[in-house]
Design an enzyme around this catalytic site. Sequence first.
Site, PDB file in Angstrom:
ATOM      1  N   ARG A  56       0.856  -1.187   0.000  1.00  0.00           N
ATOM      2  CA  ARG A  56       0.000   0.000   0.000  1.00  0.00           C
ATOM      3  C   ARG A  56       0.888   1.231   0.000  1.00  0.00           C
ATOM      4  NH1 ARG A  56       1.852   1.765   3.930  1.00  0.00           N
ATOM      5  NH2 ARG A  56       0.727   3.690   3.576  1.00  0.00           N
ATOM      6  N   GLN A 202      -2.730   2.652   9.770  1.00  0.00           N
ATOM      7  CA  GLN A 202      -1.389   2.741   9.159  1.00  0.00           C
ATOM      8  C   GLN A 202      -0.399   3.450  10.084  1.00  0.00           C
ATOM      9  OE1 GLN A 202      -4.246   3.262   7.504  1.00  0.00           O
ATOM     10  NE2 GLN A 202      -4.090   2.742   5.334  1.00  0.00           N
ATOM     11  N   ASP A 243      -1.966  10.966  -2.578  1.00  0.00           N
ATOM     12  CA  ASP A 243      -2.305   9.912  -3.543  1.00  0.00           C
ATOM     13  C   ASP A 243      -2.593  10.485  -4.929  1.00  0.00           C
ATOM     14  OD1 ASP A 243      -3.071   8.812  -0.706  1.00  0.00           O
ATOM     15  OD2 ASP A 243      -2.641   7.122  -2.037  1.00  0.00           O
ATOM     16  N   LYS A 254      -4.961  10.119   2.597  1.00  0.00           N
ATOM     17  CA  LYS A 254      -5.686   9.254   3.526  1.00  0.00           C
ATOM     18  C   LYS A 254      -6.796   9.995   4.269  1.00  0.00           C
ATOM     19  CE  LYS A 254      -5.359   5.784   4.009  1.00  0.00           C
ATOM     20  NZ  LYS A 254      -6.312   4.893   3.286  1.00  0.00           N
TER      21      LYS A 254
HETATM   22  O1  MRU Z   1      -4.693   3.251   1.795  1.00  0.00           O
HETATM   23  P1  MRU Z   1      -3.215   3.483   1.789  1.00  0.00           P
HETATM   24  O2  MRU Z   1      -2.537   2.966   3.005  1.00  0.00           O
HETATM   25  O3  MRU Z   1      -2.583   3.007   0.495  1.00  0.00           O
HETATM   26  O4  MRU Z   1      -3.081   5.066   1.804  1.00  0.00           O
HETATM   27  C1  MRU Z   1      -1.805   5.623   1.785  1.00  0.00           C
HETATM   28  C2  MRU Z   1      -1.812   7.098   1.889  1.00  0.00           C
HETATM   29  O5  MRU Z   1      -2.831   7.739   1.905  1.00  0.00           O
HETATM   30  C3  MRU Z   1      -0.478   7.768   1.874  1.00  0.00           C
HETATM   31  O6  MRU Z   1      -0.507   8.927   2.644  1.00  0.00           O
HETATM   32  C4  MRU Z   1      -0.129   8.148   0.431  1.00  0.00           C
HETATM   33  O7  MRU Z   1      -0.284   7.038  -0.409  1.00  0.00           O
HETATM   34  C5  MRU Z   1       1.238   8.654   0.316  1.00  0.00           C
HETATM   35  S1  MRU Z   1       2.417   7.352   0.593  1.00  0.00           S
HETATM   36  C6  MRU Z   1       3.949   7.941   0.278  1.00  0.00           C
END
Ligand code: MRU
Length: 352
Positions: A56, A202, A243, A254
Amino acid sequence: METAFDYARYDRIRPIRWTGATLELLDQRRLPFEQEYLVCTSSDEVAAAIHALAVRGAPAIGISAAWGVVLAANEVEAGNGADAVRQLEPAMQRLNAARPTAVNLAWALARMRAAISVAGGDWREVMLHQAQAIAEEDLAANRHMGRLGAGLIAPGSGILTHCNTGSLATAGFGTALGVIRAGVVEGRINKVFADETRPWMQGARLTVWELQQDGIDATLIADAAAAHLMKTGAVQWVIVGADRICANGDTANKIGTYQLAIAARHHGVKFMVVAPSSTVDMDMASGEAIEIEERDQAEMHGIGSVRTVAEGITAWNPVFDVTPAGLIDAIVTEKGIVERPDSARMQALFGP
Ligand code: MRU
């Protein structure tokens, strides 16, 4: 000039390993108590691992998808790249569908597609080289952004971060967590707080563990404690990843990031987004158009395998939100920093 930075000490974890025949993913569902690599031998196994969050984080899922294409090529017989791409397309579509919000997934697949399609009989080597390059460039970008972002932080600052943006979420070093690593080493950051990041945790399961591997102290807080923390004056910056960053600077990250940005502005705390240019989507005008992934409500019904919610309760589980550009003080990328982002400033750095 890059002075020596002790990456061996401050960047120890690698979530993605290409063995030459298989893709090994550090299974993030099992952290922090078990460090097990999931072995993928097909592109569909990679797509399933991305969907299930075994791997992830926006850059990490892009890199994994690139290696997924390499695995899909095991099933392909083609004399040139254009023919190979035609045969690879269904597998690439399935990889792309694994998660919708992080643009890095589509970006990496587009890059693989473009490189392979113009190759001749050597398309397998071109494909391997491209997957390797995507991973290597991500690590280099993170190391560069770490220094750039840290430069914005006054010595002795406290910071709050959200989700996991570290080595676990990237090829290594991390985005926001890379800035935090660099900031701690340079003496600019003297206190790190991390949100739990419900519902998948996370922050609690990954970020504080990852920092612990480096010997960096981090204090875990409940997501609900963030505004109160800011009110105490303990943090000067909120530092997060992304993202998808739109052409006007609106940023998906997130779930919970948006409310952090609102609270930060209210308390005079600065807000920094750190992401490689592979996360910038100049084809998307604003955050209105971003597809927000909604995951199974079962993720809300408990923590790990422990159920905390009565049977029969309905839950809503959007896992990203959009922070409007107006609440962001700086977007840090390997190409440079966009301060107080808007369409014109984004265009100046990322336009044609
Ligand atoms: O659902 P996830 O754990 O994949 O979400 C991750 C995030 O939102 C991170 O903040 C984002 O991907 C940046 S990671 C360098």
